[in-house]
Design an enzyme around this catalytic site. Structure first.
Site, short mmCIF file in Angstrom:
data_model
loop_
_atom_site.label_atom_id
_atom_site.label_comp_id
_atom_site.label_asym_id
_atom_site.label_seq_id
_atom_site.Cartn_x
_atom_site.Cartn_y
_atom_site.Cartn_z
N ASN A 25 0.85 -1.19 0.00
CA ASN A 25 0.00 0.00 0.00
C ASN A 25 0.88 1.24 0.00
O ASN A 25 2.11 1.15 -0.05
CB ASN A 25 -0.96 -0.02 1.20
CG ASN A 25 -0.23 -0.15 2.52
OD1 ASN A 25 0.54 0.74 2.91
ND2 ASN A 25 -0.46 -1.25 3.23
N LYS B 3 -14.39 1.08 14.97
CA LYS B 3 -13.07 0.50 15.25
C LYS B 3 -12.73 0.63 16.72
O LYS B 3 -12.18 -0.29 17.34
CB LYS B 3 -12.01 1.19 14.38
CG LYS B 3 -10.67 0.51 14.37
CD LYS B 3 -9.79 1.09 13.26
CE LYS B 3 -8.57 0.21 13.02
NZ LYS B 3 -7.77 0.67 11.86
N LYS C 117 -12.43 -3.11 18.41
CA LYS C 117 -11.05 -3.52 18.68
C LYS C 117 -10.66 -3.32 20.14
O LYS C 117 -9.52 -3.57 20.52
CB LYS C 117 -10.06 -2.75 17.80
CG LYS C 117 -10.41 -2.71 16.32
CD LYS C 117 -10.27 -4.05 15.64
CE LYS C 117 -10.50 -3.90 14.13
NZ LYS C 117 -10.42 -5.19 13.42
#
Length: 400
Positions: A210, A337, A341
């Protein structure tokens, strides 16, 4: 306002502003610092060693080969001794030498052995200060962690009016006091930071990766070290130099990153995961180059291990920070998130916006915490973002 007990190595170079270094030595001493001075040959044309010795009550160093103590190597001992190094004035010559690794006198040789924070206070003619070579040299040193105390504008000794006069001793002292205060806020903390991309092997010549440059993670590592933390940086493949004082572990693939992070996790108090880890990796990687064919190539991918998920599940005492690089619905995805997480903080940035992408030197972020705080940091340099973020994390950790 104090520098009590701080050991400052002051380098004085050959510019007319060298006379101000005498006042600077006095200011540091009044604030409680122990000051040792290195004078270059050029500096001695403007000021004398006796002036600095009388004020600091410490030896003044002039020559690399003039070993005052036979039990030690002088320039190495000084480099190890210092808590801070200040070069004031820093001439174009000294800046150029240090940027290019030249060690031909006591000061330049000592600088190459220094591992503590280094501050340069430039002083020179305005046209010299704006010369592309000088600008490039300063940019090189900034990238290596040198902190520049900007010169002021006004009447210069050469008769010009412009930017180039040495910052006043009080201003330089204030910078050191602030740095000293900041250096204590993460003292005793162990900080683990991940940065950069991962590379997932397809064959010996091709990888999936990436656009992550690692800049944000490396700036955070440098800032955490400046704040007194013991920092470990786990980095994917990048071209950045390791920040001064930071322990670096290099990895390539997402699996490498997972193993390195999980091995280090239990030993750290604060974990900041900025790395852009691949979500997928080839189901099969080939030992020989895959040759092109007339038709399409189908590449089967499988999910990689979710490092942040694993960290959240195994969290004991750690303060866990995740990054979310999004292109749409950034706050909604960031909140998801944070919750899924089991993070203590999530730092969200919209990479679809100009100057906020992976390779940019600037960023703007929205911060959410588990305790319900929402903080916006507008577009700034990644260096400033890192400093602001670490200050916030330190306050959150103190409250927890």
């Amino acid at each position: 306002m104090s520098l009590k007990g701080k050991k400052i190595l002051l380098g004085v170079t050959g510019g007319i502003a060298a006379y101000k270094a005498i006042s600077l030595t006095s200011k540091f001493t009044q604030l409680g610092a122990i000051v040792k001075v290195i004078l270059t040959n050029g500096a001695q044309e403007f000021v004398t060693p006796l002036s600095f010795q009388a004020i600091s009550r410490q030896p003044v160093y002039l020559d690399t080969f003039d070993e005052l103590d036979p039990a030690e190597i002088q320039h190495i001992a000084l480099a190890d001794w210092a808590d801070y190094v200040v070069v004031a004035p820093a001439t174009a010559n000294l800046i150029g030498k240090y940027a290019n690794g030249i060690a031909d006198d006591m000061l330049s040789t000592t600088l190459l052995a220094v591992t503590c924070p280094i501050y340069f206070a430039p002083a020179m003619n305005v046209h010299m200060y704006e010369h592309p070579a000088v600008i490039n040299n300063m940019d090189t040193l900034r990238a290596r962690g040198v902190i520049f105390i900007e010169p002021g504008e006004g009447y210069l000794a050469c008769g010009y009016v412009g930017k180039g006069r040495l910052s006043e001793p009080e201003t330089i002292a204030d910078v050191l006091v602030e740095a000293s205060n900041r250096a204590a806020i993460l003292k005793g903390k162990k900080v683990l930071i991940t940065a950069g991309p991962t590379e997932e092997k397809i064959d010996p010549v091709r990888v999936l990766t990436n656009h992550s440059s690692g800049k944000m993670g490396f700036e955070l590592a440098a800032a955490a070290n400046e704040l007194g933390a013991e920092v470990t940086l786990i980095s994917g493949p990048v071209t950045l130099e390791t920040p001064v004082g930071v322990h670096r572990i290099d990895v390539i693939s997402s699996e490498d990153m997972y193993r390195a992070v999980m091995n280090q996790y239990v030993h750290h108090d604060i974990v900041i995961k900025t790395a852009a880890v691949s979500d997928y990796t080839p189901s099969v990687s080939y030992d020989q180059k895959v040759k092109k064919t007339d038709g399409p190539l189908l590449l089967e991918l499988k999910r990689t291990k979710d490092i942040l998920q694993a960290l959240g599940e195994q969290k004991t005492h750690q303060y866990l920070v995740g990054f979310a690089a999004e292109t749409n619905d950034v706050l909604a995805y960031g909140k998801k998130k944070l919750e899924n997480k089991q993070l203590d903080m999530v730092v969200i940035n919209d990479i679809s916006q100009p100057n906020q992408g992976f390779n940019a030197d600037t960023n703007a972020v929205h911060i959410l915490t588990k305790t319900g705080k929402e903080i916006n940091i507008p577009l700034k340099s990644k260096t400033e973002i890192a400093q602001d973020l670490l200050s916030m994390i330190a306050k959150e950790v103190d409250r927890s």
